[in-house]
Design a protein around this motif. Structure first.
Motif, PDB file in Angstrom:
ATOM      1  N   VAL A   1       7.002  -7.908   5.804  1.00  0.00           N
ATOM      2  CA  VAL A   1       7.409  -7.445   7.136  1.00  0.00           C
ATOM      3  C   VAL A   1       6.252  -7.501   8.128  1.00  0.00           C
ATOM      4  CG1 VAL A   1       8.278  -5.476   8.463  1.00  0.00           C
ATOM      5  CG2 VAL A   1       9.257  -6.002   6.236  1.00  0.00           C
ATOM      6  N   LEU A   2       5.050  -7.123   7.700  1.00  0.00           N
ATOM      7  CA  LEU A   2       3.890  -7.117   8.593  1.00  0.00           C
ATOM      8  C   LEU A   2       2.788  -7.978   7.993  1.00  0.00           C
ATOM      9  CD1 LEU A   2       2.323  -6.238  11.057  1.00  0.00           C
ATOM     10  CD2 LEU A   2       1.839  -4.053   9.917  1.00  0.00           C
ATOM     11  N   LEU A   3       2.507  -9.076   8.679  1.00  0.00           N
ATOM     12  CA  LEU A   3       1.461  -9.995   8.249  1.00  0.00           C
ATOM     13  C   LEU A   3       0.400 -10.072   9.338  1.00  0.00           C
ATOM     14  CD1 LEU A   3       4.513 -11.511   7.566  1.00  0.00           C
ATOM     15  CD2 LEU A   3       2.958 -12.474   5.868  1.00  0.00           C
TER      16      LEU A   3
ATOM     17  N   ALA B   1      -0.765   3.510  10.193  1.00  0.00           N
ATOM     18  CA  ALA B   1      -1.023   4.951  10.212  1.00  0.00           C
ATOM     19  C   ALA B   1       0.172   5.710  10.772  1.00  0.00           C
ATOM     20  CB  ALA B   1      -2.282   5.241  11.023  1.00  0.00           C
ATOM     21  N   ALA B   2       0.796   5.168  11.825  1.00  0.00           N
ATOM     22  CA  ALA B   2       1.959   5.836  12.417  1.00  0.00           C
ATOM     23  C   ALA B   2       3.144   5.855  11.462  1.00  0.00           C
ATOM     24  CB  ALA B   2       2.338   5.154  13.729  1.00  0.00           C
ATOM     25  N   ALA B   3       3.191   4.873  10.555  1.00  0.00           N
ATOM     26  CA  ALA B   3       4.277   4.823   9.569  1.00  0.00           C
ATOM     27  C   ALA B   3       3.979   5.662   8.334  1.00  0.00           C
ATOM     28  CB  ALA B   3       4.534   3.377   9.157  1.00  0.00           C
TER      29      ALA B   3
ATOM     30  N   MET C   1       5.794   5.384  23.478  1.00  0.00           N
ATOM     31  CA  MET C   1       6.718   5.132  22.373  1.00  0.00           C
ATOM     32  C   MET C   1       7.555   6.387  22.121  1.00  0.00           C
ATOM     33  SD  MET C   1       5.573   2.959  19.055  1.00  0.00           S
ATOM     34  CE  MET C   1       6.790   2.008  18.138  1.00  0.00           C
ATOM     35  N   THR C   2       8.836   6.203  21.875  1.00  0.00           N
ATOM     36  CA  THR C   2       9.724   7.349  21.660  1.00  0.00           C
ATOM     37  C   THR C   2       9.764   7.731  20.189  1.00  0.00           C
ATOM     38  OG1 THR C   2      11.691   5.997  21.252  1.00  0.00           O
ATOM     39  CG2 THR C   2      11.194   6.547  23.563  1.00  0.00           C
ATOM     40  N   ASP C   3      10.249   8.946  19.923  1.00  0.00           N
ATOM     41  CA  ASP C   3      10.404   9.370  18.529  1.00  0.00           C
ATOM     42  C   ASP C   3      11.359   8.446  17.790  1.00  0.00           C
ATOM     43  OD1 ASP C   3       8.661  11.481  18.800  1.00  0.00           O
ATOM     44  OD2 ASP C   3      10.229  12.958  19.234  1.00  0.00           O
ATOM     45  N   GLN C   4      12.396   7.978  18.482  1.00  0.00           N
ATOM     46  CA  GLN C   4      13.351   7.063  17.852  1.00  0.00           C
ATOM     47  C   GLN C   4      12.661   5.746  17.471  1.00  0.00           C
ATOM     48  OE1 GLN C   4      16.835   6.436  20.222  1.00  0.00           O
ATOM     49  NE2 GLN C   4      17.888   5.215  18.682  1.00  0.00           N
ATOM     50  N   GLU C   5      11.799   5.239  18.357  1.00  0.00           N
ATOM     51  CA  GLU C   5      11.068   4.008  18.049  1.00  0.00           C
ATOM     52  C   GLU C   5      10.093   4.220  16.900  1.00  0.00           C
ATOM     53  OE1 GLU C   5      10.920   1.669  22.311  1.00  0.00           O
ATOM     54  OE2 GLU C   5       9.556   3.358  22.006  1.00  0.00           O
ATOM     55  N   LEU C   6       9.461   5.386  16.842  1.00  0.00           N
ATOM     56  CA  LEU C   6       8.546   5.681  15.737  1.00  0.00           C
ATOM     57  C   LEU C   6       9.304   5.759  14.415  1.00  0.00           C
ATOM     58  CD1 LEU C   6       6.290   8.264  17.566  1.00  0.00           C
ATOM     59  CD2 LEU C   6       5.497   6.121  16.537  1.00  0.00           C
ATOM     60  N   GLU C   7      10.497   6.299  14.460  1.00  0.00           N
ATOM     61  CA  GLU C   7      11.320   6.344  13.256  1.00  0.00           C
ATOM     62  C   GLU C   7      11.741   4.933  12.840  1.00  0.00           C
ATOM     63  OE1 GLU C   7      13.276   7.416   9.919  1.00  0.00           O
ATOM     64  OE2 GLU C   7      11.826   8.575  11.087  1.00  0.00           O
ATOM     65  N   SER C   8      12.046   4.082  13.817  1.00  0.00           N
ATOM     66  CA  SER C   8      12.365   2.679  13.506  1.00  0.00           C
ATOM     67  C   SER C   8      11.178   1.975  12.866  1.00  0.00           C
ATOM     68  CB  SER C   8      12.772   1.934  14.787  1.00  0.00           C
ATOM     69  OG  SER C   8      13.969   2.447  15.313  1.00  0.00           O
ATOM     70  N   LEU C   9       9.976   2.275  13.358  1.00  0.00           N
ATOM     71  CA  LEU C   9       8.766   1.695  12.771  1.00  0.00           C
ATOM     72  C   LEU C   9       8.633   2.126  11.315  1.00  0.00           C
ATOM     73  CD1 LEU C   9       6.018   0.176  13.204  1.00  0.00           C
ATOM     74  CD2 LEU C   9       5.036   2.413  13.756  1.00  0.00           C
ATOM     75  N   ARG C  10       8.839   3.395  11.056  1.00  0.00           N
ATOM     76  CA  ARG C  10       8.721   3.893   9.684  1.00  0.00           C
ATOM     77  C   ARG C  10       9.773   3.236   8.779  1.00  0.00           C
ATOM     78  NH1 ARG C  10       9.684   6.962   5.669  1.00  0.00           N
ATOM     79  NH2 ARG C  10      11.823   7.264   6.331  1.00  0.00           N
ATOM     80  N   ARG C  11      10.991   3.119   9.280  1.00  0.00           N
ATOM     81  CA  ARG C  11      12.052   2.486   8.478  1.00  0.00           C
ATOM     82  C   ARG C  11      11.746   1.017   8.222  1.00  0.00           C
ATOM     83  NH1 ARG C  11      15.817   5.200  11.712  1.00  0.00           N
ATOM     84  NH2 ARG C  11      16.218   3.252  12.819  1.00  0.00           N
ATOM     85  N   ALA C  12      11.181   0.343   9.242  1.00  0.00           N
ATOM     86  CA  ALA C  12      10.863  -1.078   9.088  1.00  0.00           C
ATOM     87  C   ALA C  12       9.766  -1.296   8.057  1.00  0.00           C
ATOM     88  CB  ALA C  12      10.436  -1.666  10.434  1.00  0.00           C
ATOM     89  N   LEU C  13       8.785  -0.403   8.047  1.00  0.00           N
ATOM     90  CA  LEU C  13       7.591  -0.646   7.229  1.00  0.00           C
ATOM     91  C   LEU C  13       7.609   0.020   5.858  1.00  0.00           C
ATOM     92  CD1 LEU C  13       4.624  -0.513   9.785  1.00  0.00           C
ATOM     93  CD2 LEU C  13       5.688  -2.509   8.734  1.00  0.00           C
ATOM     94  N   VAL C  14       8.333   1.127   5.711  1.00  0.00           N
ATOM     95  CA  VAL C  14       8.229   1.896   4.464  1.00  0.00           C
ATOM     96  C   VAL C  14       9.496   1.739   3.630  1.00  0.00           C
ATOM     97  CG1 VAL C  14       7.875   4.189   3.462  1.00  0.00           C
ATOM     98  CG2 VAL C  14       6.698   3.567   5.581  1.00  0.00           C
TER      99      VAL C  14
ATOM    100  N   MET D   1       0.838  -1.208   0.000  1.00  0.00           N
ATOM    101  CA  MET D   1       0.000   0.000   0.000  1.00  0.00           C
ATOM    102  C   MET D   1       0.871   1.256   0.000  1.00  0.00           C
ATOM    103  SD  MET D   1      -1.690   0.099   3.870  1.00  0.00           S
ATOM    104  CE  MET D   1      -2.419  -1.530   3.788  1.00  0.00           C
ATOM    105  N   LEU D   2       0.374   2.314  -0.588  1.00  0.00           N
ATOM    106  CA  LEU D   2       1.117   3.565  -0.657  1.00  0.00           C
ATOM    107  C   LEU D   2       1.319   4.142   0.734  1.00  0.00           C
ATOM    108  CD1 LEU D   2      -0.518   5.303  -3.760  1.00  0.00           C
ATOM    109  CD2 LEU D   2       1.706   4.165  -3.629  1.00  0.00           C
ATOM    110  N   ALA D   3       2.441   4.825   0.915  1.00  0.00           N
ATOM    111  CA  ALA D   3       2.764   5.472   2.187  1.00  0.00           C
ATOM    112  C   ALA D   3       3.576   6.719   1.897  1.00  0.00           C
ATOM    113  CB  ALA D   3       3.559   4.521   3.083  1.00  0.00           C
ATOM    114  N   ASP D   4       3.634   7.625   2.886  1.00  0.00           N
ATOM    115  CA  ASP D   4       4.474   8.813   2.732  1.00  0.00           C
ATOM    116  C   ASP D   4       5.903   8.368   2.442  1.00  0.00           C
ATOM    117  OD1 ASP D   4       2.279  10.327   3.403  1.00  0.00           O
ATOM    118  OD2 ASP D   4       2.868  10.594   5.507  1.00  0.00           O
ATOM    119  N   GLY D   5       6.459   8.841   1.335  1.00  0.00           N
ATOM    120  CA  GLY D   5       7.841   8.514   1.008  1.00  0.00           C
ATOM    121  C   GLY D   5       8.022   7.188   0.314  1.00  0.00           C
ATOM    122  N   GLY D   6       6.945   6.504  -0.034  1.00  0.00           N
ATOM    123  CA  GLY D   6       7.109   5.240  -0.762  1.00  0.00           C
ATOM    124  C   GLY D   6       5.898   4.334  -0.617  1.00  0.00           C
ATOM    125  N   ARG D   7       6.152   3.109  -0.161  1.00  0.00           N
ATOM    126  CA  ARG D   7       5.059   2.154   0.032  1.00  0.00           C
ATOM    127  C   ARG D   7       5.429   1.217   1.173  1.00  0.00           C
ATOM    128  NH1 ARG D   7       6.540  -0.544  -5.650  1.00  0.00           N
ATOM    129  NH2 ARG D   7       8.419  -1.637  -4.983  1.00  0.00           N
TER     130      ARG D   7
END
Length: 240
Positions: A29-31, A143-145, A220-233, A18-24
């Motif tokens: 990774v997430l099932l 949504a957070a990613a 959740m910390t900003d660093q963890e949220l950034e890790s989530l975005r990197r993991a998913l997007v 699915m489309l996401a900010d900055g890519g897809r």
């Protein structure tokens, strides 16, 4: 997102694509799925092949009734409901109220589940049918990613069509016989209407600013949220 055939497991799918900010959203990774207790040998092998970490959102009563023994992936039990599943039918809780209850009462466990997703290993999130607890957890993570809002809603809504029709009909008949005055019981057990998830995400925005804001408010910390975005997007190469 793609529906996957895993023998003996209902509603198994990969939310990638699915489309996401900055890519897809990255595939693999997430099932998400329903419970794994009826998985055949072939189904178990397929889960092992695809998944490194299982997040089981069921309560102890559900796990005892339908235990899952899949060796290989790590399994983390994070029961999201404070109170038994049965109690929601007895009080005729609506889907909207149930999801709000999850947000208000289980924030620490939702964050714990999403921290596992943020580690970036292939993670399977499941509950009993993979609709409500799984739906809220996956929607918040996506949504957070920065995943596309309507794609998140469409993924949630897909569940209803993936539940075996015979099961849904049988459960609906049973609930009508047990709770004849109930207004919400059948929807609670068998439905995943798009407007319910759309409204929930709007409510998250109104109360916490965003899904990321909700997770931040629950530890959740900003660093963890950034890790989530990197993991998913993943970035999508521009077409030239």
């Amino acid at each position: 997102m793609s529906v996957l055939e895993v023998d003996g497991v209902n509603n198994f799918r990969d939310v990638g694509g699915m489309l996401a900010d900055g890519g897809r959203i990255r595939s693999g990774v997430l099932l998400r799925s329903g419970q794994l207790s009826a998985a055949t040998t072939a189904g178990v092998n397929e889960v092992r092949r695809r998944v490194a970490h299982i997040v089981d959102l069921r309560d102890g009563e559900e796990v005892a009734a339908e235990p899952t023994e899949i060796e290989g992936p790590d399994t983390t039990h994070l029961p999201l409901f404070l109170g038994s599943v049965r109690s929601f039918f007895e009080t005729d809780t609506s889907l909207e109220d149930l999801y709000l209850h999850l947000l208000e009462e289980s924030g620490d466990r939702l964050v714990a589940a999403i921290r596992i997703i943020a580690e970036g290993e292939p993670t399977l999130v499941h509950c009993t049918v993979g609709k409500d607890r799984t739906g809220v957890t996956v929607a918040l993570a996506l949504a957070a990613a920065g995943a596309d809002r309507e794609a998140i809603v469409a993924d949630y809504a897909l569940t209803e069509s993936l539940l075996p029709a015979e099961r849904s009909q049988r459960i609906a008949a049973y609930l009508r016989s047990q709770h004849p005055q109930a207004v919400h019981a059948v929807a609670l057990a068998t439905q995943s209407p798009a407007p319910v998830m759309r409204a929930l995400l709007e409510q998250v925005d109104e109360r916490w600013g965003s899904a990321a804001g909700y997770l931040r408010a629950n530890g959740m910390t900003d660093q963890e949220l950034e890790s989530l975005r990197r993991a998913l997007v993943e970035e999508v190469p521009e077409q030239g």
